[in-house]
Enzyme design. Structure first.
Site, PDB file in Angstrom:
ATOM      1  CG  ASP A  10      -1.985   1.406   1.026  1.00  0.00           C
ATOM      2  OD1 ASP A  10      -1.777   2.341   0.487  1.00  0.00           O
ATOM      3  OD2 ASP A  10      -2.891   0.742   2.167  1.00  0.00           O
ATOM      4  CE  LYS A  68      -7.512   8.603   2.026  1.00  0.00           C
ATOM      5  NZ  LYS A  68      -6.629   7.498   3.176  1.00  0.00           N
TER       6      LYS A  68
HETATM    7  C1  LIG Z   1      -7.474   5.816   3.119  1.00  0.00           C
HETATM    8  C2  LIG Z   1      -6.802   4.943   3.204  1.00  0.00           C
HETATM    9  C3  LIG Z   1      -6.604   3.608   2.654  1.00  0.00           C
HETATM   10  C4  LIG Z   1      -8.422   3.555   2.198  1.00  0.00           C
HETATM   11  O1  LIG Z   1      -8.569   3.648   1.213  1.00  0.00           O
HETATM   12  P1  LIG Z   1     -10.225   4.751   0.456  1.00  0.00           P
HETATM   13  O2  LIG Z   1     -10.324   5.602  -0.201  1.00  0.00           O
HETATM   14  O3  LIG Z   1     -10.504   5.798   2.010  1.00  0.00           O
HETATM   15  O4  LIG Z   1     -11.183   3.863   1.125  1.00  0.00           O
HETATM   16  C5  LIG Z   1      -5.867   2.529   2.330  1.00  0.00           C
HETATM   17  N1  LIG Z   1      -4.917   2.275   2.980  1.00  0.00           N
HETATM   18  C6  LIG Z   1      -4.304   3.925   2.990  1.00  0.00           C
HETATM   19  C7  LIG Z   1      -2.949   3.297   3.730  1.00  0.00           C
HETATM   20  C8  LIG Z   1      -4.954   4.816   2.953  1.00  0.00           C
HETATM   21  O5  LIG Z   1      -4.305   6.307   3.712  1.00  0.00           O
END
Ligand SMILES: *Cc1c(COP(=O)(O)O)cnc(C)c1O
Length: 360
Positions: A173, A198
């Site tokens: 991620d 984000k």
């Molecule tokens: C926000 C986030 C997610 C989830 O993403 P959404 O777009 O809110 O579904 C997954 N991993 C990380 C590191 C995040 O900050």
């Protein structure tokens, strides 16, 4: 407009964010990918139905793929992308994941383990030896680096090598680092995940996710997960995300310089007991001398900063993570996560300093 890097001198990431995912350079073509709001397309062409593929989605995927050096598939949120990746894990297979991965991911993995869908082995993202040991017999190593919200940094090359030696695939991620600062596929990872919501989107105005695979067949399997799980993003959001990506390099550069300067000052602040800042990136977390009450006071006292969840936008955000009931219990109760935006450094610092002073 350059669009294809040559092996002799690949384009810099600052250029790729600007040039990737554009229509072909031909007279009369638009500079920007058009918003194509259509669920269905006349039969017989490459595109038939928008859950499978759609032009604005393809343009965004071309840009994210160019940035992460693989083939990208866009999803309706980061969690939709995460669930699609989890869906590829065989019944009962072992998944290795950090204790404080992103809340939604951690909760979902625990749910899947509770119903016997997977076997879950929990590790700390910065404990390479434990990760290597846990990968024995595993199908998938799920990593986040830096982690949300503890800012732990994984030794990605070592963890990826250990997982591969054990026959496990690796998903990273990359939401926190962004492809500006780190490209995990180049370090050997099989899949990169993003919450496009984000930094990639960057303006807190959309929800979207992406998976990127080095292997085109794996990317196609992931795209079929989108088709079957029904987690396709809309054309308008794809356009917004692509527009956001154009300034990603500039935004990350500015937000990172704000973060590193303020993290250093926070380390000297009498109201702050601990600063977590990995030395790069746009995210930090602090704990306060006054504990939970002080953390809540801080969140209520800021004026330039915004008290809200989420991260990676142009505006600086902060929140106490444990206000969320599902947040991992390994996250300290008073931990306040800071997402640095692109405002003026001294405005951000003056506001944080005055708000911190109200907590003691
Ligand atoms: C926000 C986030 C997610 C989830 O993403 P959404 O777009 O809110 O579904 C997954 N991993 C990380 C590191 C995040 O900050």
């Amino acid at each position: 407009m350059p669009s294809t890097p040559s092996p002799e001198r690949p384009l810099s990431v600052e250029t790729v964010v600007v040039s990737a995912g554009r229509p072909p350079v031909l007279p009369g073509q638009p500079l920007n990918a058009p918003i194509v709001p259509s669920s269905a397309f006349h039969a017989g062409g490459d595109v038939e139905y928008a859950r499978e593929q759609a032009p604005t989605t393809s343009a965004l995927e071309a840009a994210i793929g160019a940035l992460e050096h693989g083939t990208a598939v866009a999803f309706s949120s980061g969690m939709a992308a995460a669930n699609a990746a989890m869906d590829l894990v065989p019944m009962g297979a072992v998944v290795v994941a950090p204790s404080a991965a992103y809340t939604g991911v951690a909760v979902r993995l625990r749910e899947l383990a509770a119903i016997g869908r997977i076997e879950l082995r929990i590790i700390e993202a910065d404990d390479t030896a434990a990760i290597a040991a846990a990968c024995t017999g595993a199908h998938l190593l799920w990593l986040e680096s830096p982690t949300n919200p503890m800012l732990q940094v994984a030794d990605l090359p070592a963890c990826i090598a250990a997982a591969h030696a054990a026959g496990a695939q690796v998903l990273v991620d990359n939401t926190f680092a962004t492809p500006i600062l780190q490209t995990p596929l180049d370090l050997g990872a099989d899949i990169v995940m993003h919450s496009v919501t984000k930094a990639l989107g960057g303006h807190s105005d959309l929800l979207m996710g992406a998976l990127v695979a080095r292997d085109a067949d794996l990317a196609e399997e992931l795209r079929i997960r989108r088709v079957l799980l029904g987690a396709a993003p809309g054309a308008f959001d794809c356009y917004l995300a692509l527009r956001g990506i154009r300034t990603l390099a500039l935004r990350v550069e500015r937000a990172q310089s704000n973060a590193s300067a303020i993290a250093a000052r926070l380390a000297e602040h009498p109201a702050v007991s601990r600063v977590r800042y990995p030395g790069f990136g746009t995210m930090a977390a602090i704990e306060l001398v006054g504990g939970i009450a002080a953390a809540d006071t801080l969140c209520g006292s800021v004026q330039v900063w915004t008290y809200a969840t989420s991260l990676g936008g142009v505006e600086s955000l902060l929140e106490r993570r444990r206000r969320w009931p599902l947040e991992s219990a390994t996250v300290p109760e008073s931990l306040v996560r800071l997402s640095f935006g692109i405002e003026g450094l001294e405005d951000l610092w003056a506001d944080l300093d005055q708000a911190l002073r109200t907590t003691t």
